[in-house]
Design a protein around this motif. Structure first.
Motif, PDB file in Angstrom:
ATOM      1  N   ASN A  10       4.416 -29.880   1.465  1.00  0.00           N
ATOM      2  CA  ASN A  10       4.557 -30.245   0.058  1.00  0.00           C
ATOM      3  C   ASN A  10       4.125 -31.704  -0.118  1.00  0.00           C
ATOM      4  O   ASN A  10       4.713 -32.601   0.494  1.00  0.00           O
ATOM      5  CB  ASN A  10       6.021 -30.067  -0.373  1.00  0.00           C
ATOM      6  CG  ASN A  10       6.189 -30.175  -1.877  1.00  0.00           C
ATOM      7  OD1 ASN A  10       5.302 -30.636  -2.591  1.00  0.00           O
ATOM      8  ND2 ASN A  10       7.339 -29.746  -2.363  1.00  0.00           N
ATOM      9  N   THR A  34       1.146 -27.315  -1.051  1.00  0.00           N
ATOM     10  CA  THR A  34       1.914 -27.329  -2.288  1.00  0.00           C
ATOM     11  C   THR A  34       1.837 -28.749  -2.837  1.00  0.00           C
ATOM     12  O   THR A  34       2.045 -29.713  -2.090  1.00  0.00           O
ATOM     13  CB  THR A  34       3.387 -26.957  -2.035  1.00  0.00           C
ATOM     14  OG1 THR A  34       3.441 -25.631  -1.502  1.00  0.00           O
ATOM     15  CG2 THR A  34       4.195 -27.013  -3.319  1.00  0.00           C
ATOM     16  N   PRO A  53       9.381 -33.648  -1.066  1.00  0.00           N
ATOM     17  CA  PRO A  53       8.056 -33.470  -0.443  1.00  0.00           C
ATOM     18  C   PRO A  53       8.024 -33.985   0.991  1.00  0.00           C
ATOM     19  O   PRO A  53       8.913 -34.720   1.429  1.00  0.00           O
ATOM     20  CB  PRO A  53       7.143 -34.310  -1.349  1.00  0.00           C
ATOM     21  CG  PRO A  53       8.048 -35.351  -1.919  1.00  0.00           C
ATOM     22  CD  PRO A  53       9.367 -34.680  -2.110  1.00  0.00           C
TER      23      PRO A  53
END
Length: 210
Positions: A10, A34, A53
């Motif tokens: 992420n 992502t 993240p």
């Protein structure tokens, strides 16, 4: 571009230029990442807390704070690794970025092939940093726990004139009966010892004043 099914990290992408943000976000998503986007430092902080993240890609120049300032906040508040994107190729800025703990640095406009290579290297470094922090945290906790239990065992030995094995066994039995950890029992012993010492100091002081 082929999608890498193994790349599911992420990425927090922060840039106040909508075109650059859209281009980079699309490229990273096509590569299998992502992506969470933000156009300001404040928006990035909110997104980082919400999405957790693996890496932040930060523009150096943002409208509400510098990328360097944002990096410090992300690092100190959430331990988030970061890399920088900048339109300026300046040795001083690069040096400063490294001093701040950046795991990567790229100059815009970004070459896509170079971006992917740098991103993968940055993610590998970010993962290494996370492992080191986790190991350090576990080691610190283990050392603290061992130290507290050792001191508490010594306190019981001194108070009740018993051996170390017996003192430790008593704490372990108490932990089981109270459904607590040995560390919690050790802390209770140390807290009680501190309270007794405070009373002792107060009593001695009162005796001197009589």
């Amino acid at each position: 571009m082929n999608i890498d099914s193994q790349a599911m990290e992420n990425i927090l992408l922060v840039d106040d230029d909508p075109l650059t943000l859209a281009l980079l976000a699309t490229t990273l998503r096509q590569a299998g990442y992502t992506v969470v986007t933000a156009v300001s430092g404040l928006e990035a902080l909110v997104a980082a807390e919400r999405e957790a993240p693996d890496l932040a890609m930060l523009d150096i120049d943002l409208p509400d704070m510098s990328g360097l300032e944002l990096a410090i906040k992300l690092r100190d508040l959430q331990g988030l690794p970061f890399m920088f994107l900048s339109a300026i190729s300046d040795a001083h800025i690069v040096e400063t970025a490294v001093e701040y703990g950046a795991v990567g640095y790229m100059v815009k406009p970004v070459d896509i092939s170079s971006l992917m290579a740098t991103l993968k290297a940055s993610l590998a470094r970010a993962e290494e940093i996370k492992r080191l922090r986790k190991t350090e945290s576990h080691l610190t906790n283990a050392l603290a726990t061992g130290r507290e239990i050792s001191i508490a065992t010594g306190v019981l030995m001194a108070h009740y004139r018993t051996d170390r094995h017996t003192a430790f066994d008593i704490m372990r039995s108490q932990a089981r009966s109270q459904r607590k950890t040995i560390r919690e029992i050790a802390n209770a012993v140390l807290s009680a010892e501190e309270t007794i010492n405070q009373f002792h100091t107060a009593i001695q002081a009162k005796k001197k004043n009589v």
